[in-house]
Write an enzyme that holds these catalytic residues in place. Structure first.
Site, short mmCIF file in Angstrom:
data_model
loop_
_atom_site.label_atom_id
_atom_site.label_comp_id
_atom_site.label_asym_id
_atom_site.label_seq_id
_atom_site.Cartn_x
_atom_site.Cartn_y
_atom_site.Cartn_z
N TYR A 195 -10.77 -9.62 9.87
CA TYR A 195 -12.00 -10.36 9.65
C TYR A 195 -11.72 -11.85 9.51
O TYR A 195 -10.60 -12.26 9.21
CB TYR A 195 -12.76 -9.85 8.42
CG TYR A 195 -12.02 -10.08 7.13
CD1 TYR A 195 -11.11 -9.15 6.67
CD2 TYR A 195 -12.22 -11.25 6.39
CE1 TYR A 195 -10.40 -9.36 5.50
CE2 TYR A 195 -11.53 -11.46 5.21
CZ TYR A 195 -10.62 -10.52 4.78
OH TYR A 195 -9.92 -10.74 3.62
N ASN B 123 -2.34 4.59 21.66
CA ASN B 123 -1.28 3.78 21.06
C ASN B 123 -0.19 3.56 22.09
O ASN B 123 0.01 4.40 22.98
CB ASN B 123 -0.69 4.50 19.83
CG ASN B 123 0.00 3.53 18.89
OD1 ASN B 123 -0.51 2.43 18.64
ND2 ASN B 123 1.15 3.90 18.38
N ARG B 124 0.50 2.40 22.00
CA ARG B 124 1.64 2.16 22.91
C ARG B 124 2.64 3.30 22.73
O ARG B 124 3.12 3.88 23.69
CB ARG B 124 2.30 0.82 22.58
CG ARG B 124 1.44 -0.38 22.89
CD ARG B 124 2.17 -1.65 22.58
NE ARG B 124 2.65 -1.71 21.19
CZ ARG B 124 3.05 -2.80 20.57
NH1 ARG B 124 3.02 -3.95 21.22
NH2 ARG B 124 3.46 -2.77 19.33
N ASN C 1 -5.06 1.99 -1.26
CA ASN C 1 -5.60 0.63 -1.41
C ASN C 1 -6.33 0.47 -2.73
O ASN C 1 -6.82 -0.61 -3.03
CB ASN C 1 -6.47 0.23 -0.21
CG ASN C 1 -7.92 0.61 -0.39
OD1 ASN C 1 -8.22 1.66 -0.97
ND2 ASN C 1 -8.82 -0.23 0.09
N GLY D 290 -0.91 2.35 9.88
CA GLY D 290 -1.55 2.62 8.59
C GLY D 290 -3.07 2.53 8.65
O GLY D 290 -3.77 3.37 8.08
N LYS E 144 0.81 -1.22 0.00
CA LYS E 144 0.00 0.00 0.00
C LYS E 144 0.85 1.27 0.00
O LYS E 144 0.46 2.28 -0.59
CB LYS E 144 -0.94 0.00 1.22
CG LYS E 144 -2.06 -1.03 1.12
CD LYS E 144 -3.02 -0.95 2.28
CE LYS E 144 -4.06 -2.05 2.19
NZ LYS E 144 -5.06 -1.97 3.27
#
Ligand code: ATR
Length: 277
Positions: A221, A154-155, A90, A133, A69
């Site tokens: 998914y 976020n970490r 994408n 991303g 991507k």
């Protein structure tokens, strides 16, 4: 002549895109073919060569999946705002030899949540896990849905701060660390946009972010109850979903962009849905 499209990725064996676009083409009566191409991982530049060859041979557009991507975005002649913020494409459209880059992942996600799951985001508290991303691609479409508050956890908080700055977002958008969430109350929607589920891991998320009326959405998914969805379920959350709807909705956006016809998505989503348990 039949218009040619393809998805390119590596590996590409498990892609659902040819099936999805095949159904879309049939139901909207478009004269097009859609194939899967395994893109080369090396040498450098080989991916771009394959894309250009497809374009020169008359190809009209491509979907791009991991790990290409960023490369697809970089090689484009023109880029949408969404793709620019994500730094990733994408979908590509070939327009008289020019390569146009788009990113429909975020729009597909928001459409799945609002239209298919029936969860309106306006005025809601939204929490997104991750600042890579996937989160980058989702930010602008989420903000367009006008949530009251949008929190990125976020970490690595520097990465989350950078994302907000790059988007020029302010006000109700903020970044935080996982530890901060304990005191931030409940969220109407919690989206897992980290790559943790791909390796069966769970971000250090306190279950206090959930209430029974929350929606928990996993971008991955077909992996049934991931650790994230299990955490939500154990916290009493009734509305849990994985990313199959997002997959089909982003495909529908690309299809509409290429063909000017928007396909119905319900039947394809049902066909690809793997029950969560
Ligand atoms: P993608 O394109 O799938 O978003 P990426 O750009 O590599 O992939 O980003 C991965 C994201 O998942 C990052 O936000 C990463 O967090 P860090 O930036 O702090 O590393 C997050 N991530 C991956 N594994 C995780 C885990 N086990 N717990 C929490 N976050 C995780």
């Amino acid at each position: 002549m039949t218009d040619q499209y393809a998805v390119i990725g590596n590996p590409i064996g498990h892609t659902k895109s040819p099936l999805i676009h095949g159904v879309f083409a049939e139901t909207t009566k478009q004269d097009m073919a859609y194939s899967a191409i395994e893109g080369p991982l090396e040498p450098e530049g080989a991916f771009a060569e394959v894309v250009r060859a497809f374009c020169v041979s008359g190809g009209k557009g491509m979907n791009v999946t991991a790990p290409f991507k960023l490369e697809a975005f970089a090689m484009a002649d023109e880029r949408s705002e969404r793709a620019s913020l994500a730094g990733a494409a994408n979908a590509l459209k070939f327009d008289d030899g020019r390569i146009v880059a788009e990113n429909f992942d975020g729009i597909g996600l928001v459409r799945d949540i609002e239209v298919n799951l029936g969860v309106s985001l306006e005025g809601k508290r939204v929490l997104i896990l991750g600042a890579g991303g996937a989160a980058r691609g989702a930010l602008l479409p989420f903000l367009a849905a006008r949530p009251a508050e949008f929190v990125i956890v976020n970490r690595n908080t520097t990465k989350a701060d950078a994302l907000i700055k790059d988007a020029g977002a302010s006000g109700s958008v903020l970044a935080c660390a996982y530890g901060d969430l304990e005191t931030m109350g409940r969220f109407d929607l919690v989206v897992n946009a980290t790559s943790a589920s791909l390796t069966g891991n769970l971000p250090p998320l306190p279950p206090t972010v959930f209430s029974p009326g929350s929606t928990a959405y996993e971008l991955v998914y077909g992996k049934r109850l991931t650790p994230f969805l299990r955490l939500a379920r154990n916290a009493g959350v009734r509305g849990i979903a994985d990313g199959v709807g997002m997959l089909v909705e982003q495909a529908a956006e690309a299809f509409a962009w290429w063909r000017g016809a928007r396909p119905q998505t319900r039947a394809v989503i049902d066909r690809l849905t793997v029950p969560l348990d």
